[in-house]
Each structure stands twice: as structure tokens, then as C-alpha cells.
Scaffold this motif. Structure first.
Motif, PDB file in Angstrom:
ATOM      1  N   PHE A 111       0.938  -1.314  -0.022  1.00 15.33           N
ATOM      2  CA  PHE A 111       0.038  -0.053   0.118  1.00 15.33           C
ATOM      3  C   PHE A 111       0.763   1.318  -0.033  1.00 15.33           C
ATOM      4  O   PHE A 111       0.437   2.099  -0.782  1.00 15.33           O
ATOM      5  CB  PHE A 111      -0.931  -0.084   1.237  1.00 15.33           C
ATOM      6  CG  PHE A 111      -1.820   1.098   1.460  1.00 15.33           C
ATOM      7  CD1 PHE A 111      -2.754   1.623   0.462  1.00 15.33           C
ATOM      8  CD2 PHE A 111      -1.353   2.088   2.639  1.00 15.33           C
ATOM      9  CE1 PHE A 111      -3.530   2.581   0.715  1.00 15.33           C
ATOM     10  CE2 PHE A 111      -2.320   3.239   2.524  1.00 15.33           C
ATOM     11  CZ  PHE A 111      -3.146   3.460   1.685  1.00 15.33           C
ATOM     12  N   ILE A 112       1.778   1.306   1.027  1.00 13.52           N
ATOM     13  CA  ILE A 112       2.693   2.408   0.990  1.00 13.52           C
ATOM     14  C   ILE A 112       3.587   2.487  -0.609  1.00 13.52           C
ATOM     15  O   ILE A 112       4.047   3.793  -0.799  1.00 13.52           O
ATOM     16  CB  ILE A 112       3.583   2.423   1.987  1.00 13.52           C
ATOM     17  CG1 ILE A 112       2.790   2.455   3.544  1.00 13.52           C
ATOM     18  CG2 ILE A 112       4.926   3.524   2.151  1.00 13.52           C
ATOM     19  CD1 ILE A 112       2.132   3.797   3.682  1.00 13.52           C
ATOM     20  N   ARG A 113       4.111   1.450  -1.168  1.00 14.43           N
ATOM     21  CA  ARG A 113       4.776   1.616  -2.175  1.00 14.43           C
ATOM     22  C   ARG A 113       3.751   2.103  -3.329  1.00 14.43           C
ATOM     23  O   ARG A 113       4.395   3.024  -4.055  1.00 14.43           O
ATOM     24  CB  ARG A 113       5.150   0.210  -2.612  1.00 14.43           C
ATOM     25  CG  ARG A 113       6.061   0.308  -3.910  1.00 14.43           C
ATOM     26  CD  ARG A 113       6.588  -1.043  -4.312  1.00 14.43           C
ATOM     27  NE  ARG A 113       7.354  -0.890  -5.583  1.00 14.43           N
ATOM     28  CZ  ARG A 113       6.788  -0.869  -6.851  1.00 14.43           C
ATOM     29  NH1 ARG A 113       5.578  -0.877  -7.029  1.00 14.43           N
ATOM     30  NH2 ARG A 113       7.552  -0.830  -7.787  1.00 14.43           N
ATOM     31  N   TYR A 114       2.613   1.839  -3.221  1.00 17.99           N
ATOM     32  CA  TYR A 114       1.585   2.496  -4.219  1.00 17.99           C
ATOM     33  C   TYR A 114       1.659   3.850  -4.159  1.00 17.99           C
ATOM     34  O   TYR A 114       1.440   4.719  -5.171  1.00 17.99           O
ATOM     35  CB  TYR A 114       0.211   1.937  -3.971  1.00 17.99           C
ATOM     36  CG  TYR A 114      -0.676   2.644  -5.017  1.00 17.99           C
ATOM     37  CD1 TYR A 114      -0.803   2.330  -6.409  1.00 17.99           C
ATOM     38  CD2 TYR A 114      -1.460   3.676  -4.696  1.00 17.99           C
ATOM     39  CE1 TYR A 114      -1.890   2.936  -7.366  1.00 17.99           C
ATOM     40  CE2 TYR A 114      -2.274   4.477  -5.215  1.00 17.99           C
ATOM     41  CZ  TYR A 114      -2.588   3.875  -6.610  1.00 17.99           C
ATOM     42  OH  TYR A 114      -3.464   4.674  -7.606  1.00 17.99           O
ATOM     43  N   LEU A 115       1.605   4.620  -2.762  1.00 15.17           N
ATOM     44  CA  LEU A 115       1.552   5.989  -2.608  1.00 15.17           C
ATOM     45  C   LEU A 115       2.807   6.809  -3.310  1.00 15.17           C
ATOM     46  O   LEU A 115       2.734   7.765  -3.727  1.00 15.17           O
ATOM     47  CB  LEU A 115       1.506   6.209  -1.121  1.00 15.17           C
ATOM     48  CG  LEU A 115       0.328   5.549  -0.379  1.00 15.17           C
ATOM     49  CD1 LEU A 115       0.304   6.050   1.116  1.00 15.17           C
ATOM     50  CD2 LEU A 115      -1.007   5.989  -1.091  1.00 15.17           C
ATOM     51  N   TYR A 116       3.916   5.835  -3.145  1.00 11.47           N
ATOM     52  CA  TYR A 116       5.253   6.514  -3.832  1.00 11.47           C
ATOM     53  C   TYR A 116       5.283   6.419  -5.537  1.00 11.47           C
ATOM     54  O   TYR A 116       5.847   7.223  -6.015  1.00 11.47           O
ATOM     55  CB  TYR A 116       6.428   5.717  -2.969  1.00 11.47           C
ATOM     56  CG  TYR A 116       6.746   6.372  -1.748  1.00 11.47           C
ATOM     57  CD1 TYR A 116       7.890   7.431  -1.796  1.00 11.47           C
ATOM     58  CD2 TYR A 116       6.067   6.167  -0.619  1.00 11.47           C
ATOM     59  CE1 TYR A 116       8.073   7.747  -0.634  1.00 11.47           C
ATOM     60  CE2 TYR A 116       6.250   6.798   0.439  1.00 11.47           C
ATOM     61  CZ  TYR A 116       7.332   7.417   0.577  1.00 11.47           C
ATOM     62  OH  TYR A 116       7.700   7.942   1.804  1.00 11.47           O
ATOM     63  N   CYS A 117       4.774   5.262  -5.727  1.00 10.84           N
ATOM     64  CA  CYS A 117       4.921   4.795  -7.218  1.00 10.84           C
ATOM     65  C   CYS A 117       3.841   4.856  -8.050  1.00 10.84           C
ATOM     66  O   CYS A 117       3.899   4.749  -9.358  1.00 10.84           O
ATOM     67  CB  CYS A 117       5.823   3.285  -7.105  1.00 10.84           C
ATOM     68  SG  CYS A 117       7.357   3.360  -6.110  1.00 10.84           S
ATOM     69  N   GLY A 118       2.779   4.785  -7.452  1.00 11.43           N
ATOM     70  CA  GLY A 118       1.656   4.811  -8.460  1.00 11.43           C
ATOM     71  C   GLY A 118       1.241   3.442  -9.013  1.00 11.43           C
ATOM     72  O   GLY A 118       0.323   3.367 -10.101  1.00 11.43           O
ATOM     73  N   GLU A 119       1.849   2.367  -8.675  1.00 10.93           N
ATOM     74  CA  GLU A 119       1.597   0.941  -8.989  1.00 10.93           C
ATOM     75  C   GLU A 119       1.773  -0.040  -8.121  1.00 10.93           C
ATOM     76  O   GLU A 119       2.205   0.191  -7.061  1.00 10.93           O
ATOM     77  CB  GLU A 119       2.652   0.758 -10.373  1.00 10.93           C
ATOM     78  CG  GLU A 119       4.087   0.412  -9.817  1.00 10.93           C
ATOM     79  CD  GLU A 119       4.988  -0.025 -11.011  1.00 10.93           C
ATOM     80  OE1 GLU A 119       4.638   0.089 -12.282  1.00 10.93           O
ATOM     81  OE2 GLU A 119       5.977  -0.432 -10.806  1.00 10.93           O
ATOM     82  N   ILE A 120       1.052  -1.319  -8.379  1.00 10.05           N
ATOM     83  CA  ILE A 120       1.194  -2.346  -7.252  1.00 10.05           C
ATOM     84  C   ILE A 120       0.908  -3.691  -8.041  1.00 10.05           C
ATOM     85  O   ILE A 120       0.219  -3.650  -8.952  1.00 10.05           O
ATOM     86  CB  ILE A 120      -0.151  -2.018  -6.278  1.00 10.05           C
ATOM     87  CG1 ILE A 120       0.084  -2.770  -5.158  1.00 10.05           C
ATOM     88  CG2 ILE A 120      -1.653  -2.165  -6.974  1.00 10.05           C
ATOM     89  CD1 ILE A 120      -0.944  -2.258  -4.049  1.00 10.05           C
ATOM     90  N   SER A 121       1.458  -4.487  -7.351  1.00  8.16           N
ATOM     91  CA  SER A 121       1.330  -5.954  -7.752  1.00  8.16           C
ATOM     92  C   SER A 121       0.608  -6.753  -6.757  1.00  8.16           C
ATOM     93  O   SER A 121       0.965  -6.512  -5.444  1.00  8.16           O
ATOM     94  CB  SER A 121       2.784  -6.654  -8.238  1.00  8.16           C
ATOM     95  OG  SER A 121       3.494  -6.647  -6.926  1.00  8.16           O
ATOM     96  N   LEU A 122      -0.413  -7.623  -6.974  1.00 12.29           N
ATOM     97  CA  LEU A 122      -1.033  -8.227  -6.029  1.00 12.29           C
ATOM     98  C   LEU A 122      -1.646  -9.669  -6.221  1.00 12.29           C
ATOM     99  O   LEU A 122      -1.604 -10.091  -7.624  1.00 12.29           O
ATOM    100  CB  LEU A 122      -2.210  -7.169  -5.661  1.00 12.29           C
ATOM    101  CG  LEU A 122      -3.326  -7.184  -6.661  1.00 12.29           C
ATOM    102  CD1 LEU A 122      -4.741  -6.933  -5.831  1.00 12.29           C
ATOM    103  CD2 LEU A 122      -3.101  -6.154  -7.691  1.00 12.29           C
ATOM    104  N   ARG A 123      -1.988 -10.559  -5.381  1.00 12.41           N
ATOM    105  CA  ARG A 123      -2.592 -11.795  -5.778  1.00 12.41           C
ATOM    106  C   ARG A 123      -3.872 -11.653  -5.339  1.00 12.41           C
ATOM    107  O   ARG A 123      -4.414 -10.450  -4.791  1.00 12.41           O
ATOM    108  CB  ARG A 123      -1.829 -12.842  -4.785  1.00 12.41           C
ATOM    109  CG  ARG A 123      -0.294 -12.922  -5.021  1.00 12.41           C
ATOM    110  CD  ARG A 123       0.071 -14.330  -4.168  1.00 12.41           C
ATOM    111  NE  ARG A 123      -0.454 -14.272  -2.886  1.00 12.41           N
ATOM    112  CZ  ARG A 123       0.112 -13.872  -1.948  1.00 12.41           C
ATOM    113  NH1 ARG A 123       1.443 -13.415  -1.982  1.00 12.41           N
ATOM    114  NH2 ARG A 123      -0.012 -13.908  -0.429  1.00 12.41           N
TER     115      ARG A 123
END
Length: 446
Positions: free
Chosen positions: A87-99
Motif C-alpha cells: 500500500f505504501i509503495r503504491y503511494l510512492y510509485c503509483g503501481e502495485i502488484s497483487l494476488r
């Protein structure tokens, strides 16, 4: 590219990479996030930058402004704490990988901290991945979560997927985990796609034996089964062999009695005394050959195609042995008469192919018969698609004679594109279902 008369040089990817490095290394961090679970058995400490978090989340911005010192403690459930780094990484990078199993906790975090872009993105991810395989299933869980948070769009997507692909759901390990509320929502629908009503009863019996619900829940579920859609031999077998029906037979005795009456008498005669429009006598979308036929149309944009198939006249025992032959015509570029070009000159050359138009299917009986009196035939076309390697129902269209009645048949399908979601190896996979229903002839008394 040109912008306002000038050119643009973009290094946005480099900026994102540096922001990610800033998060990973913690350089210049002015806040420590301490993420705790209620039992305090899992604690995470993440070095962050208040400016970045404030830009992305109004909730975090308010919490950061009101904090004392450089430590901010956040209480999260165990499943949300496990994905908080993402979640925090999305706030910095605007992308996310998930299952699949991470979608719900990430959606919870996005909703809690009002990160609308992520919340909408995960809702879309859920809607697009309903067909994915998972060890214990996920669609029912996503439905319950959508119901809990009031996400009507996701709730309807999950419910529709399960209704239109119910046979697959009944055979999955997820079936016995559905809630009683979801169970009743499905049982009350007439658009369920499955092999037969017997398949539905067998799955319901498994659910009741596995979950041991209270008596009222079991009775309501059993009363939602459409026993009249089962032939008498199947009803006899149920009464003799079903442990659930043996336990709750008194609760459905009236429905079984009416079903036997339905099969033993002429539907026209029965319609004079009983309401044959109630749900007990309304078919669902059964895939059995008695109710319709599959239809594969290769290269569907080429020209008109036709097929013929037979169904039973009706589900009543009085009509089940009678057959109706149906003719179906598929036109890839049909135009209403009002939209066709006019050729006022006699003998003027007319084009052999009309440009434009839209797909249409007409289903009509090959012959007329006196047996059709008092019977309405609703046609349903199931449009199949291949998702995650599985053949699933993508759309359901209901009509009486022509798909033109629905107004939007294959409106979103680009059949000219071989990679269209509606095509499988360049072919259109359809299943046509004919659902007879009887007209009530009860005289209204003043």
C-alpha cells in the motif's frame, strides 16, 4: 510530443524510480509509521516522507498534521498489516502488484485512507478476475466484502458471475462457504445458468448438510427450489432418498403436491385453478438438451447462418414428450427497414451487401401447432467467452422472437477483430435456451 507549440522531454520513469529508492532507503524520512495488529503479535516500522503521503491521502495528511513527534502508530487488522508495505509503495510509485487473496485487504486500506485511484483500480481488478482459479475460491468472499462496504457495482458483478456460471460454482469448494444471505439471493433468481433444477437441489442439500443452518433458513432455501421443473421420476427419487427432504418434507409438502398436479394434468386445465405464473413454474436457464442447443458460428462476420434444434413443448409431464422444432437465423449486419437505403428507380442496381447494421438472431418455430395455445416461449441466448482458459457465460440476452427486442445484442462486441473477447479461435460460441411458460386462466372475482 508537441504541447503549446513546444516539445516535451519526459523523464517521469526516472522520477518514479528515485521515489521508490527514497522509500526503500529511507533517506530524508521525517516520519516513522508503526503498523500494529490488534493482538500486537505483528509490528511493522516503515520510514516514510510526510509530503508524499499527504499528497496521496487526505486521511493520512490529517493524521500527520495532528501527530506528536516523528512516530505515527496505525492499528490495522492482520490481513491489512500483511500488505501495508504494498500500500505504501503504491503511494510512492503509483503501481502495485497483487494476488487474488490480497485484493480485499488492499481495498480496505484504500477505502480507509481515501486513496480513490487505488480503490477504483482494485474494484476493477476484482471485476476482471472473477474467473481466476484460486485454492478455496474468492468470488463469494468478494461478494460478502462488497456487501459489507456498500460497493453495489462489485456486489452485482460477483452475483451476476455466480448466477451465469452456477454449474462451475456448485462444483467448486467455495460453494459450501457461501452465506445464507448469498444462497437465498441466488436461489430466488430466474437467470441462473445450470444443467437442471436437480443439479441445484443436490448442491443445496450438500450446503445444508455441511453448514447445518437453523430450521427457518433451511426451509426458506428448500422452498426456493422449483420442484415443478423436475420430472416425476426425479421427484419420487428425492422423496425416497434425500435425507434433507426427509427431515424438512412437511415444509415443502405443498410445493411437491402442486408439482405432481402440474405434471399430471393438462397445463391449460390447471391454469384455470392455479396461478401458473408463480416462480415454482418458471424455468431457469437450463443447459440440458431438452431446453435448447449450443451453436458455434465460425467467422461470424461473413454472412447469415442458420441452425435447427428441438426442445420439449413444455416442462409439464403432459407436454414433456411433445417436441418443437426451432429455426434460428444469425445475421451479422442486420438493418431495420427504417434505416435501409431507398432505391426509388425501378430496376436500379442494389448492393448485394448492406453496409453497417448490427448482429441479430431470430428464433421461430418451424411449424405452428394447436399445442402452442396458452404457452409463451421466451428465448435466451447465452454468449460464451474464454477467460483464464475456461468457457464462461459473458452475456445473457432474453427475447421472444428476435434479439432486436433487447436493443443491445452484441453491441460491445467487435466481431471483425479476431482477438475480440467475444470470439474463441475466431468463432462465436452461443447457447440458445427456450423457456416455455403457461398463461394463467384464473377468472378474477369481484
Amino acid at each position: 510530443g508537441a504541447s503549446g507549440g513546444g516539445d516535451t522531454i519526459s523523464h517521469s520513469l526516472t522520477v518514479l524510480q528515485r521515489l521508490e529508492a527514497l522509500l526503500l532507503q529511507g533517506n530524508g524520512s521525517d516520519v516513522s509509521l508503526r503498523v500494529e495488529t490488534p493482538s500486537a503479535d505483528e509490528v511493522k516500522v516503515i520510514q516514510v516522507h510526510s509530503l508524499v503521503l499527504s499528497l496521496q491521502s487526505p486521511v493520512l495528511e490529517e493524521m500527520l498534521l495532528s501527530r506528536n513527534g516523528s512516530l505515527l502508530v496505525l492499528k490495522e487488522s492482520a490481513d491489512c498489516a500483511a500488505v501495508f508495505d504494498k500500500f505504501i509503495r503504491y503511494l510512492y510509485c503509483g503501481e502495485i502488484s497483487l494476488r487474488l487473496d490480497q485484493a480485499t485487504p488492499l481495498h480496505k486500506l484504500a477505502a480507509k485512507y481515501q486513496v480513490m485511484g487505488l480503490q477504483q483500480g482494485i474494484t476493477q481488478y476484482m471485476s476482471q478476475n472473477l474467473a481466476r482459479d484460486s485454492p478455496s475460491g474468492h468470488v463469494a468472499g468478494w461478494y460478502e466484502y462488497a456487501l459489507q462496504v456498500g460497493d453495489a457495482a462489485l456486489q452485482e458483478s460477483c452475483l451476476q458471475f455466480m448466477a451465469w456460471n452456477l454449474s462451475a460454482v456448485l462444483q467448486s469448494g467455495e460453494w459450501v462457504t457461501v452465506s445464507s444471505q448469498l444462497l437465498m439471493s441466488l436461489l430466488q433468481r430466474s437467470d441462473l445458468v445450470l444443467q437442471s433444477e436437480m443439479e441445484l437441489f443436490a448442491a443445496l442439500e450438500t450446503w445444508i448438510l455441511q453448514n447445518e443452518p437453523d430450521g427457518l433458513t433451511a426451509e426458506n432455501a428448500l422452498r426456493a427450489v422449483r420442484y415443478a421443473m423436475m420430472p416425476p421420476p426425479e421427484l419420487f427419487r428425492l422423496q425416497a432418498q434425500s435425507p434433507v427432504l426427509a427431515r424438512y418434507q412437511e415444509s415443502v409438502r405443498d410445493l411437491l403436491y402442486m408439482s405432481y398436479q402440474f405434471h399430471s394434468a393438462s397445463p391449460l386445465h390447471m391454469a384455470k385453478f392455479f396461478d401458473v405464473n408463480c416462480s415454482l413454474f418458471v424455468p431457469r436457464n437450463y443447459l440440458s438438451p431438452l431446453w435448447g442447443s449450443s451453436w458455434i458460428i465460425s467467422n461470424p462476420t461473413r454472412d447469415d447462418r442458420s441452425t435447427s434444434f428441438q426442445t420439449q413443448l413444455g416442462p409439464s409431464g403432459h407436454d414433456a414428450s411433445k417436441r418443437v422444432t426451432w429455426n434460428a437465423l444469425f445475421s451479422p449486419r442486420w438493418l431495420p427497414l427504417s434505416m435501409r437505403p431507398m432505391y426509388p428507380e425501378t430496376g436500379a442496381m442494389q448492393p448485394t451487401r448492406v453496409e453497417g447494421g448490427r448482429p441479430r438472431i431470430i428464433v421461430t418455430p418451424a411449424t405452428s401447432s394447436a399445442d402452442f395455445a396458452g404457452v409463451n416461449f421466451q428465448k435466451t441466448v447465452l454468449v460464451m467467452a474464454q477467460q483464464q482458459g475456461k468457457l464462461l457465460v459473458k452475456h445473457v440476452y432474453n427475447f421472444h422472437q428476435s434479439t432486436e427486442e433487447s436493443g443491445h445484442f452484441l453491441a460491445e462486441a467487435d466481431l471483425h477483430r479476431r482477438t475480440s473477447d467475444y470470439l474463441i479461435d475466431g468463432s462465436l460460441f452461443l447457447h440458445v435456451v427456450v423457456k416455455p411458460s403457461y398463461q394463467s386462466l384464473i377468472t378474477t372475482k369481484n
